[in-house]
Design a protein around this motif. Structure first.
Motif, PDB file in Angstrom:
ATOM      1  N   LYS A  82      -3.986   1.213  -7.916  1.00 59.62           N
ATOM      2  CA  LYS A  82      -4.123  -0.041  -7.170  1.00 59.62           C
ATOM      3  C   LYS A  82      -5.299  -0.853  -7.693  1.00 59.62           C
ATOM      4  CE  LYS A  82      -2.047   1.536  -2.847  1.00 59.62           C
ATOM      5  NZ  LYS A  82      -2.304   2.104  -1.516  1.00 59.62           N
ATOM      6  N   ASP A  90      -1.847   5.021  -5.033  1.00 64.87           N
ATOM      7  CA  ASP A  90      -3.288   4.788  -4.866  1.00 64.87           C
ATOM      8  C   ASP A  90      -4.066   4.788  -6.172  1.00 64.87           C
ATOM      9  OD1 ASP A  90      -3.112   4.433  -2.133  1.00 64.87           O
ATOM     10  OD2 ASP A  90      -3.450   6.549  -1.677  1.00 64.87           O
ATOM     11  N   ASN A 136       0.829  -1.209   0.000  1.00 62.86           N
ATOM     12  CA  ASN A 136       0.000   0.000   0.000  1.00 62.86           C
ATOM     13  C   ASN A 136       0.861   1.255   0.000  1.00 62.86           C
ATOM     14  OD1 ASN A 136      -2.533  -1.148  -0.141  1.00 62.86           O
ATOM     15  ND2 ASN A 136      -2.775  -1.292   2.093  1.00 62.86           N
ATOM     16  N   GLU A 193      -8.160  -3.405  -7.102  1.00 61.29           N
ATOM     17  CA  GLU A 193      -9.011  -3.828  -5.992  1.00 61.29           C
ATOM     18  C   GLU A 193      -9.661  -5.163  -6.324  1.00 61.29           C
ATOM     19  OE1 GLU A 193      -9.118  -2.278  -3.238  1.00 61.29           O
ATOM     20  OE2 GLU A 193      -8.182  -0.359  -3.748  1.00 61.29           O
TER      21      GLU A 193
END
Length: 989
Positions: A85, A82, A77, A87
């Motif tokens: 990323k 961000d 992380n 998911e």
């Protein structure tokens, strides 16, 4: 696409339950459920992830503490920006265990008609792979896990074998220079177009190719010519009168239909007009036929597949280029040459241009990086094992079988098309069609080639037996007495005075190891000279030297995958086709692309294919002016070389002080070229070992200015399961299956470089002239085989299926953890050049050794050579920044091995400190004199340090010492005194 069609919300906005349901529906639609029986109640104990991932759970916790992260998720992380990323889970379902995977592949292989015999020819032939070579080379990790021999002092074994390969090719083709392999015969011919244009100084742009070359060769040559702005003229060699407009001319010997022609006059006329003469040839035929060099050919190309390398449904197999001496500066690929060490002994190294494309970029004559070293070594050992007499016998028998078939067919009333041939007989059938004959043959388990409605060709080989001959004749109308046919064949001349008379393979290496015991010892003796993954970690940055597991490797030598000809009817390869489909779908999900093409058989070919797709896309939109390719200055050298081969104009983009793409410079150049911008080529994470936070800004900027985004997948091992190129805005990306997806490097090949593309580029994916593949309007063909190198694809298939969605993600996380662990261990001793804003690296990092030169006279090369004394292969040296070492440990190395490497690097730093403090001589020290061989220990010791310090600098070396074979090699001497074949026989007197 699936989620946009089947859900009103993006995936990341769904609840966890809805997300799982959506993924389940996607998996059902795409057929991604496990295809073997996976035990979920009484679970298998031979799970793969704990074997592939080196650090165990307690090790991971300890490593996380060192890097300052609570968990693997907590670490990644911090590392992955961000905005990109990924998911959710890639797919659902359990991973296969090792035994389940092998059962699954055995089932898939059983769907292939591997017991059929194919006499199709067209560049691919049956062969008997010596068991001693399979067992001791192909299946030996000492051979298949080694890297390209850039560090020659620890690669003398495979360098010797590759020198044997070059010597074999030079002897058989009758030319004085040969390279150490290329990807396949078709791409080798494509490479000669570049040679011809270069020799003509680009003043001529036409290249002639005979229409009776193999169809796949013509297709690849046409593709290469289009990309280079050359005009390919396809015609009949006998009808060419004027060569003045041609930069080069290529013919096939024997040709694709089997005819053997004398090209002496053709070559003479071409050379008189300064037209480069190229002859594609068959190495087995050259044991019986006059060599191309003796006819006057300046370049010979071909494949060594039939010298002990299985068909493999099209690859991999080793190609070659040999040439006259004056062409050696522009010959593509790697060349093994003879040099000497500082102590005066002879040693081997890669000569002339081992990093040619990395040095010359867009001015390189080729983008070739990975070749086919492992297959070249197999072919070399086939020649060593059989020797000239054994090879002559195999060649003669193939020729006699072909003549016997021709006699039999003629006696049955059919017409043999050519008077002169080697092993391939073209037959015009009487009272039956080609389809009728082929139907009968398939019913008996045979495949032949259709040339026309009434004409077939039959290519006989080492595997042809009496029953095969009878069956082929029976399909044509009747059985024959084979002894009588053989007698008539032996009395028949089918070479038109082109029989070989010159000697070949006279060097002792080809005349010594003919019993299995000695052959086994020779192979093992060469293996022991080299450092491979079975010896120690190989922390090469941007190379991803991870585990090549035994369970992944086993199927590559199974006949179910090895015995298929690439041009059999597709229904005969149902198992292969099913495996392709599953692998492609998994790769599409992993990358976020809409389609995956398996044809490119190397990363360089993937780059080329991706860029050609982009150019064809712009052409389809009427924007042919778009030809500018933006490339960051930190890019791999193959990037600008591939762009140049695609007729692109290269514009370099600068990097900022932190190693990231300079956004100001990029914006200025993208906007300046908004009218003619074709693409950007960008590596992610960057070659500086950092996830650049601006990647989405970069891709948007390129798209806003009309370009497409090519993402170099060299560093995909930092992405799998964490982020996806397609989600970042990339339009195309090549995947190095020989890095991220566990195909071994093989000492310099084989590799695979499939490309993933977004939907707008899918119509232009490469096709094939013999088997339909690719997009609806393919830009061309990039490999000889329709699916590149299919027989090694089970390795990547097994890797993905045995790790599963959770395992591939964890592998990525541990790779990032291992790099950051070593970074923390070494950062106080060596400056780390680049990290992200929060101080982390991706899966690799760069140590800056430049300050050591002023302080102690030590350079990166000295540290690289000293690491050999500690039993390690050096990290990547002076790339992408001169004077640095780039380290990539991968997820497969245990904590013990990581610590061992860190200890070696720290001890070397202390040795450097001794020089800085005046305790050790500035020139005569353990680093400058490294590596130290066992030979140095005998006799007088003239160094100002002890023998123990030289060869046993740490206690653990006493238990398991790897000895470098030779001292430091003099590279300059090797280039100034070029020699690329085994030493002459006289030197052994």
């Amino acid at each position: 696409i699936f989620f946009r069609v089947h859900s009103s919300k993006p995936l990341k906005m769904l609840s966890r339950v809805a997300k799982r349901a959506a993924i389940r529906r996607r998996n059902q639609v795409f057929g991604l459920a496990a295809r073997c029986t996976v035990s979920t109640v009484f679970k298998a104990q031979d799970t793969f992830d704990r074997r592939h991932i080196g650090p165990q759970e307690n090790d991971i916790r300890a490593m996380l503490q060192v890097v300052g992260a609570p968990t693997l998720d907590g670490l990644t992380n911090k590392v992955v920006p961000d905005p990109i990323k990924f998911e959710g889970s890639l797919w659902e379902g359990p991973a296969m265990s090792e035994s389940e995977l092998l059962a699954d592949l055995k089932s898939l292989g059983g769907k292939n008609k591997f017991n059929y015999k194919s006499f199709i020819g067209q560049g691919y032939y049956g062969t008997k792979v010596p068991s001693v070579v399979v067992r001791n080379l192909l299946e030996s990790p000492g051979w298949y896990t080694s890297y390209t021999p850039y560090q020659a002092e620890i690669a003398q074994g495979r360098l010797e074998s590759l020198l044997n390969y070059q010597t074999m090719v030079m002897d058989l083709t009758g030319l004085p220079v040969a390279n150490a392999s290329l990807l396949d015969e078709a791409t080798a011919v494509g490479e000669t177009i570049g040679m011809a244009l270069t020799q003509a100084k680009f003043k001529k742009h036409k290249f002639f190719i005979d229409s009776r070359m193999h169809p796949q060769t013509i297709a690849v040559a046409q593709t290469r010519a289009d990309g280079m702005g050359a005009e390919l003229i396809v015609g009949e060699w006998e009808k060419v009168d004027n060569f003045s407009d041609y930069a080069g001319a290529a013919v096939q010997y024997p040709d694709t239909n089997g005819a053997v022609n004398d090209y002496t006059d053709f070559f003479t006329k071409a050379k008189a007009a300064k037209c480069l003469t190229v002859c594609a040839t068959d190495l087995l035929a050259l044991h019986s036929l006059k060599p191309p060099g003796e006819m006057g050919a300046e370049v010979a190309v071909g494949s060594a597949q039939r010298l002990g390398v299985s068909l493999g449904y099209g690859g991999p197999d080793a190609a070659f280029v040999s040439c006259i001496d004056s062409l050696k500066p522009i010959i593509p690929g790697r060349i093994v040459g003879i040099s000497k060490v500082v102590h005066g002994d002879e040693a081997l190294r890669m000569a002339l241009q081992p990093h040619e494309q990395h040095i010359n970029g867009e001015e390189a004559t080729s983008n070739i990086c990975t070749a086919q070293a492992l297959l070249a070594n197999m072919a070399a050992m086939y020649a060593v094992y059989h020797g000239p007499e054994g090879l002559k016998h195999i060649s003669s028998e193939a020729h006699i079988k072909a003549k016997a078939l021709a006699v039999g067919m003629a006696e049955l009333g059919h017409t043999v098309v050519h008077r002169n041939f080697f092993d391939t007989v073209a037959i015009e059938l009487k009272s039956m069609s080609a389809d009728d004959y082929m139907k009968r043959a398939v019913e008996k388990g045979y495949n032949v080639r259709k040339l026309s409605a009434t004409t077939i060709s039959v290519a006989l080989d080492e595997t042809t037996e009496d029953a095969d001959m009878q069956a082929l004749l029976e399909c044509a109308g009747g059985a024959m007495a084979l002894p009588e046919l053989r007698a008539k064949a032996e009395a028949m001349d089918a070479t038109a005075g082109l029989a070989r008379t010159s000697a070949y393979l006279t060097h002792p290496v080809f005349n010594t190891y003919h019993c299995e015991m000695e052959m086994q010892r020779y192979i093992y003796r060469l293996e022991r000279k080299d450092l491979a993954l079975n010896t120690a970690m190989i922390p090469l940055g941007s190379c991803t030297m991870k585990l090549n597991a035994a369970s992944q490797m086993l199927p590559i030598s199974w006949p179910e995958f090895g015995n298929l000809h690439p041009f059999v009817p597709v229904e005969q390869a149902a198992g292969y086709q099913e495996m392709f489909a599953r692998l492609q779908k998994k790769l599409e999900i992993i990358t976020g692309f809409d389609a995956v093409c398996l044809q490119p058989n190397a990363g360089s070919q993937g780059e080329y294919a991706g860029l050609r797709c982009i150019m064809e896309y712009h052409k389809s939109r009427g924007e042919t002016q778009r030809n500018v390719c933006l490339i960051p200055i930190s890019a791999h050298g193959t990037n600008p070389a591939s762009a140049a081969m695609s007729k692109m104009k290269i514009v370099i983009v600068q990097c900022d002080a932190k190693g990231n793409v300079d956004m100001v410079d990029l914006k200025a150049k993208a906007e300046e070229h908004s009218h003619d911008l074709a693409a950007i080529m960008i590596t992610y994470p960057s070659t500086h070992g950092v996830f650049e936070a601006t990647i989405k800004e970069i891709t948007k900027l390129i798209h806003d200015n009309g370009g497409q985004v090519y993402l170099d997948g060299a560093n995909m091992n930092a992405q799998v399961g964490l982020c996806r190129p397609g989600d970042m805005g990339a339009d195309v990306c090549h995947l190095n299956l020989h890095k991220t997806f566990a195909i071994p490097h093989g000492g310099g090949g084989p590799g695979m470089g499939p490309i993933g593309v977004k939907s707008q580029l899918a119509p232009f994916l490469p096709g094939h002239p013999t088997i339909k593949t690719g997009g609806e309007t393919p830009f061309g063909t990039v490999s000889a085989g329709p699916w590149g190198s299919p027989s090694i694809l089970p390795i990547s298939y097994a890797y993905i299926e045995m790790l599963g969605a959770e395992g591939v993600r964890k592998s990525t996380q541990v790779a990032i953890l291992a790099a950051n662990y070593l970074r923390m261990k070494l950062k106080d001793a060596y400056p780390v050049l680049y990290t992200s804003e929060n101080g982390f690296c991706a899966h690799e990092f760069i140590l800056d050794l430049r300050p050591l030169k002023a302080k102690a006279g030590i350079e990166a090369e000295d540290v690289a050579k000293r690491l050999m004394d500690y039993g390690f292969h050096a990290p990547t040296m002076s790339f992408p920044v001169a004077g640095t070492l780039m380290i990539e440990p991968t997820e497969s190395e245990a904590l013990f091995e990581l610590d061992r490497f860190a200890e070696a690097m720290l001890l070397i730093r202390e040795e450097i400190r001794e020089i800085e403090e005046g305790k050790a001589d500035r020139t005569n020290n353990v680093l400058h004199n490294a590596p130290h061989t066992s030979k140095l220990l005998v006799g007088e010791w003239d160094y100002p340090y002890s023998r123990e310090k030289a060869v046993f600098p740490t206690p653990w070396l006493r238990d398991n010492k790897y000895w470098p074979t030779c001292g430091r090699i003099d590279n300059v001497f090797g280039d100034r005194n070029f020699a690329c074949s085994c030493a002459p026989v006289e030197s052994y007197a």
